[in-house]
Design an enzyme around this catalytic site. Sequence first.
Site, PDB file in Angstrom:
ATOM      1  N   SER A   1      14.578  20.252 -17.346  1.00 38.54           N
ATOM      2  CA  SER A   1      13.745  21.175 -17.402  1.00 38.54           C
ATOM      3  C   SER A   1      14.090  22.425 -17.928  1.00 38.54           C
ATOM      4  O   SER A   1      15.307  22.913 -17.944  1.00 38.54           O
ATOM      5  CB  SER A   1      13.154  21.371 -16.052  1.00 38.54           C
ATOM      6  OG  SER A   1      12.368  22.776 -16.120  1.00 38.54           O
TER       7      SER A   1
ATOM      8  N   GLU B   1       8.967   7.386 -17.493  1.00 41.97           N
ATOM      9  CA  GLU B   1       7.353   7.851 -17.753  1.00 41.97           C
ATOM     10  C   GLU B   1       6.682   7.562 -19.197  1.00 41.97           C
ATOM     11  O   GLU B   1       5.533   7.319 -19.257  1.00 41.97           O
ATOM     12  CB  GLU B   1       7.562   9.512 -17.798  1.00 41.97           C
ATOM     13  CG  GLU B   1       7.847   9.864 -16.304  1.00 41.97           C
ATOM     14  CD  GLU B   1       8.038  11.182 -15.713  1.00 41.97           C
ATOM     15  OE1 GLU B   1       8.088  11.471 -14.932  1.00 41.97           O
ATOM     16  OE2 GLU B   1       8.051  11.983 -16.967  1.00 41.97           O
TER      17      GLU B   1
ATOM     18  N   HIS C   1       0.697  -1.005  -0.117  1.00 41.76           N
ATOM     19  CA  HIS C   1       0.092   0.034   0.032  1.00 41.76           C
ATOM     20  C   HIS C   1       0.750   1.340  -0.084  1.00 41.76           C
ATOM     21  O   HIS C   1       0.543   2.224   0.511  1.00 41.76           O
ATOM     22  CB  HIS C   1      -0.854  -0.029   1.063  1.00 41.76           C
ATOM     23  CG  HIS C   1      -1.900  -1.344   1.346  1.00 41.76           C
ATOM     24  ND1 HIS C   1      -2.915  -1.421   0.579  1.00 41.76           N
ATOM     25  CD2 HIS C   1      -1.718  -2.122   2.055  1.00 41.76           C
ATOM     26  CE1 HIS C   1      -3.473  -2.475   0.941  1.00 41.76           C
ATOM     27  NE2 HIS C   1      -2.559  -3.097   1.696  1.00 41.76           N
TER      28      HIS C   1
ATOM     29  N   LYS D   1      16.318  20.191 -12.382  1.00 47.09           N
ATOM     30  CA  LYS D   1      15.654  18.933 -12.375  1.00 47.09           C
ATOM     31  C   LYS D   1      16.720  17.838 -13.473  1.00 47.09           C
ATOM     32  O   LYS D   1      17.189  18.191 -14.327  1.00 47.09           O
ATOM     33  CB  LYS D   1      14.317  19.399 -13.190  1.00 47.09           C
ATOM     34  CG  LYS D   1      13.506  20.342 -12.495  1.00 47.09           C
ATOM     35  CD  LYS D   1      12.886  19.495 -11.384  1.00 47.09           C
ATOM     36  CE  LYS D   1      11.961  18.399 -11.728  1.00 47.09           C
ATOM     37  NZ  LYS D   1      10.834  18.939 -12.445  1.00 47.09           N
TER      38      LYS D   1
END
Length: 475
Positions: free
Chosen positions: A294, A307, A168, A300
């Site tokens: 970025s 992704e 979880h 970043k």
Amino acid sequence: MAKLWGGRFDDCIDPVLEKLNSSINTDQRLWRVDIKGSKAYAKGLKDINLLTQEEENEIQKGLDNIYDEWENEKFAIQLSDEDIHTAIERRLKEMIGPETGGKLHTGRSRNDQVSNDMRLYIRHEMYPKLSLILSLLLQGLKNRANQYILISKDETTNKPLIFPGYTHLQRAQPVAFSHWILSYAWPFKRDLDKLKYIVSQEPWGISTLSLGSGAIAGNPLKGFDRIKLAKELDFQHCSLNSMDATSDRDFIMDILYWASIVGIHLSRLSEDLILYSTKEFGYIILPDKYTTGSSLMPQKKNPDSLELIRGKSAILISNCNALLVILKGLPSTYNKDLQDDKRLLFDSFDILLSSLKIMVGIIDAFEVNEDRCYNALSPDMLATDLAYYLVNKGLPFRDAHHVSGKVVNFAEKNLTTIDKIDLKDLKNINPLFEKDVINIWNYVNSVEQYKAIGGTGTSSILSQINVLDQYLIDK
């Protein structure tokens, strides 16, 4: 140029429909297997004397020359080429003349031809590449697991790399880092086994010859030997119903469903790697070549590769669903709706192959922050071990679980951790606690107690690696 089917038509096809009807931009990648099937079919026609030896030789030589044109990127597609089958037949007639070239299609339809080409493409183009890259991913996962079975944090300590296991998304129990890595090796092994079964062993679909079924009614040529044709093309079976053979796309559904499952496995692994590479977790560091930056925030380092894999898995699922929806309302035999089966198959193949290649690179190159892994461990994760301690003292597990929960509650209320509670206070909770409870507060001992098959202990992990080693050798 006249259409192959244009004899009964007075008017030309509408240009918009012609564009919609054309599939050459999609199915041209079938050129190798289309030529392979045509060469075998020419032999079958020669065997029943519908081609002379000289004519067969001309056709075989012509097809070889067309193969070389495609191989050397010299084949010129024309506007009249509806599909790869039309293009190759048109070029063959140009090379050897329409009289001999026009005989190759005797008794054959594009309906059985494309069905057979797709089977050949899956077996000879997709399967070798997908099985190889899955094997490389398995090898990479196994190697990384082996790397962290036993590591030295100092000269006197040799122990497995341990970090939190989650349920979880909450810290649950300490597990070996290697055990987590191997938890993804087994799904990909299943994927590899399923692919092999679908392509090589099932008594239907991809291993079944559909060529020789004609458009709908079968092959009318006296003496035409489909069994010999199947052997020539290395198929295990012949289709037994021509109407089913030309419309069957179950074998593509098998592959698209399989690709969806692989995509899900890749997506879940990507999600773990994304989470574990964040500042909040910090367990791993992704290699620069699989990340991006970025345009606004210089600091970043984004896990775009993972992704994209996670996102592309949705397209794999949607491609599978799209073919299901196309098939569900079709009447018997071939319908033009089936033209999109190739686009869906090829798209899934391309997505899966690129996703797997990227994942192989990431698995081989990511770094592990061992200190962050160890520092993320907390004594409350040993609460289950505390329950097992009481079980070994004779307390039923459900009662031991309840007592361990009280210990956790006591620690929280007193702003401490369970390993810092005095023995006196532990005895007040349950008299079975003794001095030896101190042995519970050891993460290595916690991990190593799981020696049964499938556990996170080192002996179990070594067993897993040995099985994978043998599997990859046998493959």
